[in-house]
Design an enzyme around this catalytic site. Structure first.
Site, PDB file in Angstrom:
ATOM      1  N   ARG A 121       1.188  -1.443  -0.048  1.00  0.00           N
ATOM      2  CA  ARG A 121      -0.137  -0.232   0.538  1.00  0.00           C
ATOM      3  C   ARG A 121       1.016   1.176  -0.008  1.00  0.00           C
ATOM      4  O   ARG A 121       1.767   1.826   0.690  1.00  0.00           O
ATOM      5  CB  ARG A 121      -0.711   0.118   1.481  1.00  0.00           C
ATOM      6  CG  ARG A 121      -1.538   1.038   1.364  1.00  0.00           C
ATOM      7  CD  ARG A 121      -2.420   1.730   2.326  1.00  0.00           C
ATOM      8  NE  ARG A 121      -2.327   1.548   3.538  1.00  0.00           N
ATOM      9  CZ  ARG A 121      -1.177   2.467   3.751  1.00  0.00           C
ATOM     10  NH1 ARG A 121      -1.510   3.842   3.248  1.00  0.00           N
ATOM     11  NH2 ARG A 121      -0.359   3.018   5.138  1.00  0.00           N
ATOM     12  N   VAL A 122       0.904   2.430  -0.691  1.00  0.00           N
ATOM     13  CA  VAL A 122       0.715   3.587  -0.557  1.00  0.00           C
ATOM     14  C   VAL A 122       0.215   4.542  -0.921  1.00  0.00           C
ATOM     15  O   VAL A 122      -1.177   4.446  -1.402  1.00  0.00           O
ATOM     16  CB  VAL A 122       1.932   3.493  -2.034  1.00  0.00           C
ATOM     17  CG1 VAL A 122       2.942   2.533  -1.879  1.00  0.00           C
ATOM     18  CG2 VAL A 122       1.073   3.571  -3.509  1.00  0.00           C
ATOM     19  N   SER A 123       0.444   6.124  -0.388  1.00  0.00           N
ATOM     20  CA  SER A 123      -0.892   6.883   0.312  1.00  0.00           C
ATOM     21  C   SER A 123      -0.810   7.754  -1.054  1.00  0.00           C
ATOM     22  O   SER A 123      -2.041   8.207  -1.006  1.00  0.00           O
ATOM     23  CB  SER A 123      -0.605   7.267   1.787  1.00  0.00           C
ATOM     24  OG  SER A 123       0.194   6.822   2.563  1.00  0.00           O
ATOM     25  N   ASP A 124       0.110   8.097  -2.244  1.00  0.00           N
ATOM     26  CA  ASP A 124      -0.159   8.834  -2.709  1.00  0.00           C
ATOM     27  C   ASP A 124      -0.284   8.574  -4.344  1.00  0.00           C
ATOM     28  O   ASP A 124       1.347   7.447  -4.331  1.00  0.00           O
ATOM     29  CB  ASP A 124       1.004   9.744  -2.052  1.00  0.00           C
ATOM     30  CG  ASP A 124       1.451  10.818  -3.372  1.00  0.00           C
ATOM     31  OD1 ASP A 124       1.012  11.195  -4.432  1.00  0.00           O
ATOM     32  OD2 ASP A 124       1.109  11.935  -2.682  1.00  0.00           O
TER      33      ASP A 124
END
Length: 192
Positions: free
Chosen positions: A8-11
């Site tokens: 998972r990455v936020s951006d």
């Protein structure tokens, strides 16, 4: 017994590749959520929801770090418990497999740290916005030298609307005339 990875990455400007390389294994299946905040509950994320539907007893889930599961301590703990109760081994890089008891205690502490970091990020963003607003009010520029807090206005809405109406122009023609995106013209003039 499948080997499964979750990233998972936020951006959307970030990539899961660093996590993939750090985990460094051959996985039977990989799931990812890109551009999704850790504040979103794990089960509400598309990639993680698919993972939950896929995993079976005996599978091992590999994650880069506890905060990849989220930034809400209670959600992280509930997610880990749900997986363990399903018979899935959760293996966190640097920690190894998480088991009931002591493993869950370690997860609880790390989950609290992840939530605390989320709060610190929010506080830093709020402080930055406050500084920008104060500087904008005092000098006409933000503390970083920008003329506005948000995205700069592209063209003048009233001018664009008037030109489109006077010329009976399509959205595409109006966008081309002003050098603006179709989305901006639609926002200014509506789809008409």
């Amino acid at each position: 017994m499948a080997r499964i990875a979750y990233y998972r990455v936020s951006d959307t400007s970030q990539s899961v590749e660093a996590q993939r390389q750090a985990l460094g294994g051959q996985f039977d299946r990989e799931f990812a959520d890109e551009g999704v905040s850790g504040a979103v509950q794990a089960a509400d994320r598309k990639g993680f929801a698919e993972l939950l539907s896929y995993v079976r007893e005996g599978d091992t889930l590999y994650i880069y770090a506890i905060d990849r599961l989220g930034r809400d301590a209670l959600d992280i703990q509930a997610t880990i418990r749900r997986l363990i109760d399903k018979g899935v081994t959760v293996d966190v890089r640097g920690l190894g497999p998480i088991a009931k008891g002591v493993g869950e205690l370690i997860v609880a502490v790390l989950a609290q740290v992840a939530e605390m970091e989320r709060q610190r990020i929010r506080e830093r963003c709020d402080a930055g916005r406050a500084a920008a607003k104060a500087a904008l009010a005092a000098t006409g520029k933000t503390h970083r030298g920008k003329a506005s807090l948000g995205r700069p206005m592209a063209g003048d809405r009233a001018t664009v609307q008037a030109w489109r109406s006077d010329n009976g122009a399509s959205i595409a023609k109006t966008a081309a005339h002003f050098g603006l995106s179709l989305a901006t013209i639609k926002r200014y003039c509506g789809p008409q």
